[in-house]
Design a protein around this motif. Structure first.
Motif, PDB file in Angstrom:
ATOM      1  N   VAL A   7      23.418  -3.548  28.341  1.00 55.10           N
ATOM      2  CA  VAL A   7      24.480  -2.671  27.867  1.00 55.10           C
ATOM      3  C   VAL A   7      25.219  -2.146  29.074  1.00 55.10           C
ATOM      4  CG1 VAL A   7      25.054  -0.635  26.527  1.00 55.10           C
ATOM      5  CG2 VAL A   7      23.081  -2.027  25.900  1.00 55.10           C
ATOM      6  N   ARG A   8      26.149  -2.926  29.534  1.00 59.84           N
ATOM      7  CA  ARG A   8      26.935  -2.536  30.679  1.00 59.84           C
ATOM      8  C   ARG A   8      27.703  -1.267  30.386  1.00 59.84           C
ATOM      9  NH1 ARG A   8      26.675  -3.293  35.893  1.00 59.84           N
ATOM     10  NH2 ARG A   8      25.289  -5.037  36.178  1.00 59.84           N
ATOM     11  N   GLU A   9      27.692  -0.371  31.325  1.00 56.69           N
ATOM     12  CA  GLU A   9      28.434   0.858  31.149  1.00 56.69           C
ATOM     13  C   GLU A   9      29.594   0.866  32.116  1.00 56.69           C
ATOM     14  OE1 GLU A   9      26.363   5.008  30.011  1.00 56.69           O
ATOM     15  OE2 GLU A   9      26.837   4.653  32.095  1.00 56.69           O
ATOM     16  N   ALA A  10      30.773   1.052  31.586  1.00 56.12           N
ATOM     17  CA  ALA A  10      31.940   1.128  32.446  1.00 56.12           C
ATOM     18  C   ALA A  10      32.339   2.580  32.588  1.00 56.12           C
ATOM     19  CB  ALA A  10      33.092   0.316  31.870  1.00 56.12           C
TER      20      ALA A  10
END
Lengths: 231, 231
Positions: free
Chosen positions: B74-77
DNA sequence: CAGTGGTCTAGACCACCGG
DNA sequence: CGGTGGTCTAGACCACTGT
């Protein structure tokens, strides 16, 4: 005292002082060692509180200069960027995937410029449609640098989308993401079931592995989509 | 040994192992105490490396259960949400501000629902235009709950926009942000110098102070705007 | 119950950088 | 130069939670 001082308590207290104007914007906070004395705790505890305030964009820290309250609260918003599949399934809908196009070609000029690819680079180009309960949800226009990911040529991407394959197989070190609004062209309108010219929320993501271009993708979302966050 | 083992080295090594399949998705990592022995360092150092991997969404940690590699990274930007003025001035343009409308009225139903306002709440409603070198840049549709910020009634917002005043004067504890694409209506088209129906990048932000609604704003950006981030 | 992560302590060394 | 934050150590207690 009910117990030890926690870094959360210190963080909350410092935030309170900032909000209450004890430390106005631009003000210098006491040094870590002074705060230790005030709060009666170890320096590591104060350090963690200040480090998190810094990560949250509330203060800025510099060696020797000290810790200052940021003047423009550069509020930082964090957005989770989930896999389409997860996003759709979490909403309770059935996820469906269709590969619309798969071709190998030389990278067009705009892509070479965008990613910093060498001339005559071969790329895999894909068009994919992600649907939620048959309703079109996202159109994916994907470009993958074959030189950076040679084994991608052996994958057909008929059963699963390139996104899932890439996150599982290919690491990266740098990412660039941008969000914008674009008008649907004829093809997008057809695939996403909207009228040409309709506004579409668009995300673009480029990734590199140690400076070497890996992939570029443009995701066009169906009408009404919004990216949300709360904290 | 060139020196002490740093948490950055540990983080990098663990990332490498995850990428290389030593710890595949879903796998259980060794406990902190085991990693201490492996790396020959203090547990606090391993802990910080793992904590950051967890904050980055690479692994998930649970007491007793241990640390596992996330299946869907779950990449967080993170996006900086700057003040319009700062954003424009950083681009080298001259910032100009115009107040287009200022009125006090009862909160419309959609706003009451959106913010959880009580019935018959009075709100200050503003329309503002932010320009960069005379070119329209952002249209601001702002609503402020007077009950939460009584002194806002005494501010005319002719010289400076409500955003700057609010960030300087009014704290908040909860924020909700959403980004989307919307079609320009007649008024927006006129103010932003585009054609009706053109796609506009839109940001909405609602804030509360301890559960009490403070303000809601819809920001419509001029054509071509994109929100970017890189890391 | 027992293993795991969450956190604090007290002390230390050092890189950085403003004055 | 000397003050500030960045980080590591070695040890400790404890909250949580799976078995």
């Amino acid at each position: 005292m009910a117990g030890q001082t926690t870094y959360r308590e210190i963080k909350r207290e410092l935030l309170r002082r900032i909000h209450d104007g004890v430390y106005p914007p631009g003000a210098l906070l006491p040094a870590e060692t002074d705060l230790c004395a005030d709060f009666g705790c170890a320096r590591a505890t104060v350090n963690r509180a200040l480090r998190e305030l810094s990560e949250d964009g509330i203060v800025a820290r510099k060696r020797k200069a000290g810790t200052r309250v940021n003047r423009s609260p550069v509020r930082e918003a964090r957005f989770r960027i989930p896999l389409v599949r997860d996003e759709i399934e979490r909403s309770g809908a059935v996820y469906r995937y269709t590969l619309l196009k798969r071709e190998v070609l030389e990278a067009p000029d705009w892509l070479r410029a965008r990613l910093g690819l060498e001339a005559a680079s071969r790329v895999l180009h894909l068009h994919c449609l992600h649907r939620a309960d048959d309703a079109p949800f996202q159109f994916e226009d994907r470009w993958i640098a074959i030189a950076a990911v040679p084994r991608v040529e052996g994958v057909d991407f008929v059963e699963a989308g390139p996104n899932e394959w890439l996150v599982a197989e290919v690491p990266f070190t740098e990412v660039e993401i941008s969000f914008s609004a674009r008008a649907a062209d004829a093809a997008l309108a057809r695939f996403l079931d909207v009228s040409p010219g309709d506004p579409l929320f668009t995300a673009e993501r480029a990734t590199w592995l140690s400076g070497r271009a890996v992939t570029f993708v443009r995701l066009s979302f169906a009408a009404g989509y919004a990216l949300r966050t709360r904290y």
